[in-house]
Write a protein that holds these residues in place. Structure first.
Motif, mmCIF file in Angstrom:
data_model
loop_
_atom_site.group_PDB
_atom_site.id
_atom_site.type_symbol
_atom_site.label_atom_id
_atom_site.label_comp_id
_atom_site.label_asym_id
_atom_site.label_seq_id
_atom_site.Cartn_x
_atom_site.Cartn_y
_atom_site.Cartn_z
ATOM 1 N N ASP A 46 0.690 -1.287 -0.002
ATOM 2 C CA ASP A 46 -0.094 -0.135 0.140
ATOM 3 C C ASP A 46 0.810 1.165 0.129
ATOM 4 O O ASP A 46 0.478 2.092 -0.606
ATOM 5 N N THR A 50 1.037 4.012 -2.936
ATOM 6 C CA THR A 50 0.668 5.530 -2.574
ATOM 7 C C THR A 50 1.924 6.366 -3.176
ATOM 8 O O THR A 50 1.644 7.492 -3.619
ATOM 9 N N LYS A 53 1.155 6.791 -6.817
ATOM 10 C CA LYS A 53 0.237 7.769 -7.107
ATOM 11 C C LYS A 53 0.712 9.335 -7.491
ATOM 12 O O LYS A 53 0.197 10.144 -7.971
ATOM 13 N N TYR A 84 -5.586 3.131 -9.273
ATOM 14 C CA TYR A 84 -6.133 3.473 -7.820
ATOM 15 C C TYR A 84 -6.163 5.061 -7.492
ATOM 16 O O TYR A 84 -6.099 5.466 -6.325
ATOM 17 N N GLU A 85 -6.052 5.952 -8.512
ATOM 18 C CA GLU A 85 -6.168 7.454 -8.404
ATOM 19 C C GLU A 85 -7.008 7.768 -7.467
ATOM 20 O O GLU A 85 -6.999 8.688 -6.720
ATOM 21 N N ASP A 86 -8.426 7.216 -7.498
ATOM 22 C CA ASP A 86 -9.582 7.776 -6.918
ATOM 23 C C ASP A 86 -9.586 7.032 -5.437
ATOM 24 O O ASP A 86 -10.639 7.549 -4.662
ATOM 25 N N LYS A 87 -9.098 6.122 -5.121
ATOM 26 C CA LYS A 87 -9.102 5.265 -3.821
ATOM 27 C C LYS A 87 -8.091 5.746 -3.040
ATOM 28 O O LYS A 87 -6.786 5.819 -3.227
ATOM 29 N N ASN A 88 -8.541 5.687 -1.785
ATOM 30 C CA ASN A 88 -7.619 6.229 -0.661
ATOM 31 C C ASN A 88 -7.155 4.829 0.250
ATOM 32 O O ASN A 88 -7.825 4.953 1.387
ATOM 33 N N GLY A 89 -6.140 4.219 -0.284
ATOM 34 C CA GLY A 89 -5.841 2.862 0.605
ATOM 35 C C GLY A 89 -6.768 1.869 0.224
ATOM 36 O O GLY A 89 -7.691 1.739 -0.385
ATOM 37 N N TYR A 91 -5.771 -1.104 -1.082
ATOM 38 C CA TYR A 91 -5.504 -1.664 -2.453
ATOM 39 C C TYR A 91 -5.146 -3.272 -2.625
ATOM 40 O O TYR A 91 -4.977 -3.812 -3.571
#
Length: 113
Positions: A46, A50, A53, A84-89, A91
Motif C-alpha cells: 500500500d 501511494t 500515485k 487507484y487514483e480515486d481510492k484512498n488506501g 489496494y
C-alpha cells in the motif's frame, strides 16, 4: 501495528524477504503466503502504490530504493497506480485458504484489488 512483526528472522533477512514479496506481488498481482507475512506485505505494498500515485521523481527514487526490479517500478507508476487514483488506501485483499500441509501454518492469497 504494521512493521512490528519479527516473523522469526533477523532484521536484514526479514527486510529482504518483505522486499522480495512486495516486488513479486506488484509484478504478478497476487501471491500465496502465510497470513502474518501477508499482513506485513499489505502495509508495504500500500505504501508503494501511494508513492506511485504521487508520480514525482522523488517518489520514483524512493520506490526504486525498496522494490528490487526496475521494470516493476515502471509498471507500478505506469499501470498499477493510475488504477487507484480515486481510492484512498485498501489496494490489497487477503483471502485465507486454510492450513499448509507440512506444518499447518495458516495460508492465504494476497492480491491487488
Amino acid at each position: 501495528m504494521p512493521g512490528s512483526r519479527k516473523l522469526g528472522r533477523p532484521t536484514d533477512h526479514r527486510q529482504a524477504m518483505l522486499r522480495g514479496l512486495v516486488t513479486y506481488l506488484l509484478e504478478n498481482g497476487k501471491i500465496e503466503t502465510t497470513v502474518t507475512r501477508a499482513k506485513e506485505v499489505r502495509a508495504m505494498a500500500d505504501r508503494m502504490i501511494t508513492l506511485g500515485k504521487e508520480n514525482t521523481l522523488h517518489s520514483r527514487r524512493q520506490a526504486l530504493a525498496y522494490v528490487t526490479k526496475e521494470d516493476v517500478v515502471k509498471k507500478l507508476f505506469d499501470e498499477i497506480a493510475p488504477k487507484y487514483e480515486d481510492k484512498n488506501g485498501g489496494y490489497t485483499r487477503i483471502i485465507k485458504t486454510g492450513p499448509r500441509r507440512g506444518d499447518a501454518a495458516e495460508m492465504c492469497i494476497i492480491e491487488l484489488v
